[in-house]
Each structure stands twice: as structure tokens, then as C-alpha cells.
Design an enzyme around this catalytic site. Structure first.
Site, PDB file in Angstrom:
ATOM      1  CD  GLN A   1      41.158  61.884  84.689  1.00 23.04           C
ATOM      2  OE1 GLN A   1      40.559  62.537  83.852  1.00 23.04           O
ATOM      3  NE2 GLN A   1      41.732  60.733  84.404  1.00 23.04           N
ATOM      4  CB  CYS A   2      36.777  65.669  90.313  1.00 21.33           C
ATOM      5  SG  CYS A   2      35.589  66.832  90.995  1.00 21.33           S
ATOM      6  N   GLY A   3      38.310  68.422  90.863  1.00 21.21           N
ATOM      7  CA  GLY A   3      38.828  69.315  91.888  1.00 21.21           C
ATOM      8  C   GLY A   3      38.554  68.816  93.303  1.00 21.21           C
ATOM      9  CG  PHE A   4      34.943  68.501  95.000  1.00 19.29           C
ATOM     10  CD1 PHE A   4      34.992  69.277  96.155  1.00 19.29           C
ATOM     11  CD2 PHE A   4      34.177  68.951  93.933  1.00 19.29           C
ATOM     12  CE1 PHE A   4      34.300  70.477  96.244  1.00 19.29           C
ATOM     13  CE2 PHE A   4      33.478  70.154  94.019  1.00 19.29           C
ATOM     14  CZ  PHE A   4      33.540  70.914  95.169  1.00 19.29           C
ATOM     15  CB  THR A   5      40.256  63.953  93.009  1.00 23.47           C
ATOM     16  OG1 THR A   5      39.395  63.889  91.865  1.00 23.47           O
ATOM     17  CG2 THR A   5      40.994  62.637  93.149  1.00 23.47           C
TER      18      THR A   5
END
Length: 181
Positions: free
Chosen positions: A61-65
Site C-alpha cells: 500500500q505504498c506509492g512505490f508498490t
């Protein structure tokens, strides 16, 4: 007496082969790890010894996912040359909340990940996953955010680190991998 001697010889041979196996395994690969959302454990040394690895702490659930897609591309590009991406989900930065089942769905179904994903674990502190404890010992760095990438040589040494902002398909990262193959 003969049976006792045979048993003793077998025991010594077994212990010797176990010692040789563990002695030849790099510290970073000592031990077992449970696979993501599974009861199955793998012996890291058996699975990865002699391979170049890109170890990545991940979060679903990360911007880098979305980097999962590029990590999978990288894995597919070099897997036949002795290279493997290995993902280690972590909620240390509060970006992998919910169940392992939810994390697995995002990895496997949403992004089509086929590279090994280990069970969720801590990256630092007293409960740190042993792989990350060894990375910190070798590299003197711990992940500052999700999707930090650690390039590990066939000999089990951390030879390069890449921050979250480094794209898995960047020429810098690809060149570093190619130099190890």
C-alpha cells in the site's frame, strides 16, 4: 560392535556433511524463511546459493508498490542467468497493513509477481528478519523506506544498495546486475 561402529561412522559422516554445507553457505542465506501467505518454508541456501540476488523490502500500500511490475520484468529478464529478485514485505513504515492474504493478492494477482515473496517481517530492531540483520551488518545501511533494493553477489555479499526512488528497470541497476552475471 560392528553395528555400533557403522552407526558411529554414519553419524560422523552426517555431521561432517552438515557442517560442510553450513560452512559453505553465505551468512545472508543461513536459515529458513516462510513464503508469503503460506505455511511452506524454504531453505534459503538450497534455493539461492550461487545466485545473484536483488533483495527488496516491499509494501502493498505504498506509492512505490507499482515497482512490483518492474521487479517482475527484471526477474524475467535475468532469471535464466542465475539471478533472482526476492521480496520481503514489511509493515515497518505502515504501508503493508492488513493480512498477508491481502498482500499476496496485490503481489500475485494485481502485479503478476512470480519471484519469491517471503512472509511479512520486521527490517530492523530486535525482531529483524535475519536477512536484513545481515544486510545491515554488511552494508551499514537499513532501508529508509519501502522498496529499498540490495544487490547481493553470488558469494552472498551486499555489493550495492539502491533507494526506493531507483526504478528496478533503470540502467544503473541493470548495469550493476549484469556485472554480477
Amino acid at each position: 560392535m560392528k553395528h555400533s561402529l557403522l552407526c558411529s561412522t554414519a553419524l560422523i559422516a552426517s555431521l561432517t556433511s552438515s557442517f560442510v554445507f553450513s560452512a559453505s553457505c553465505p551468512e545472508i542465506l543461513n536459515g529458513k524463511q516462510r513464503l508469503l501467505n503460506s505455511n511452506e518454508e524454504i531453505e534459503l541456501c538450497e534455493e539461492f546459493q550461487g545466485k545473484t540476488l536483488l533483495i527488496v523490502n516491499t509494501a502493498s500500500q505504498c506509492g512505490f508498490t507499482p515497482q512490483f511490475e518492474q521487479l517482475e520484468q527484471l526477474h524475467q529478464t535475468y532469471k535464466d542467468e542465475g539471478f533472482t529478485v526476492v521480496g520481503f514485505p514489511s509493515n515497518d513504515f505502515r504501508q503493508d497493513r492488513g493480512s498477508e492474504e491481502q498482500s499476496a493478492k496485490i503481489c500475485y494477482l494485481d502485479y503478476g509477481v512470480t519471484f519469491p515473496m517471503m512472509a511479512r517481517a520486521s527490517l530492523s530492531g530486535p525482531d529483524a528478519n535475519p536477512v536484513f540483520a545481515e544486510i545491515q551488518q554488511q552494508a551499514g545501511i537499513k532501508p529508509k523506506w519501502n522498496f529499498y533494493k540490495f544487490l547481493v553477489s553470488k558469494e552472498g555479499k551486499v555489493i550495492a544498495t539502491f533507494p526506493s526512488s531507483t526504478s528496478p528497470t533503470s540502467s544503473t541497476l541493470k548495469n550493476a546486475i549484469e556485472q554480477q552475471l
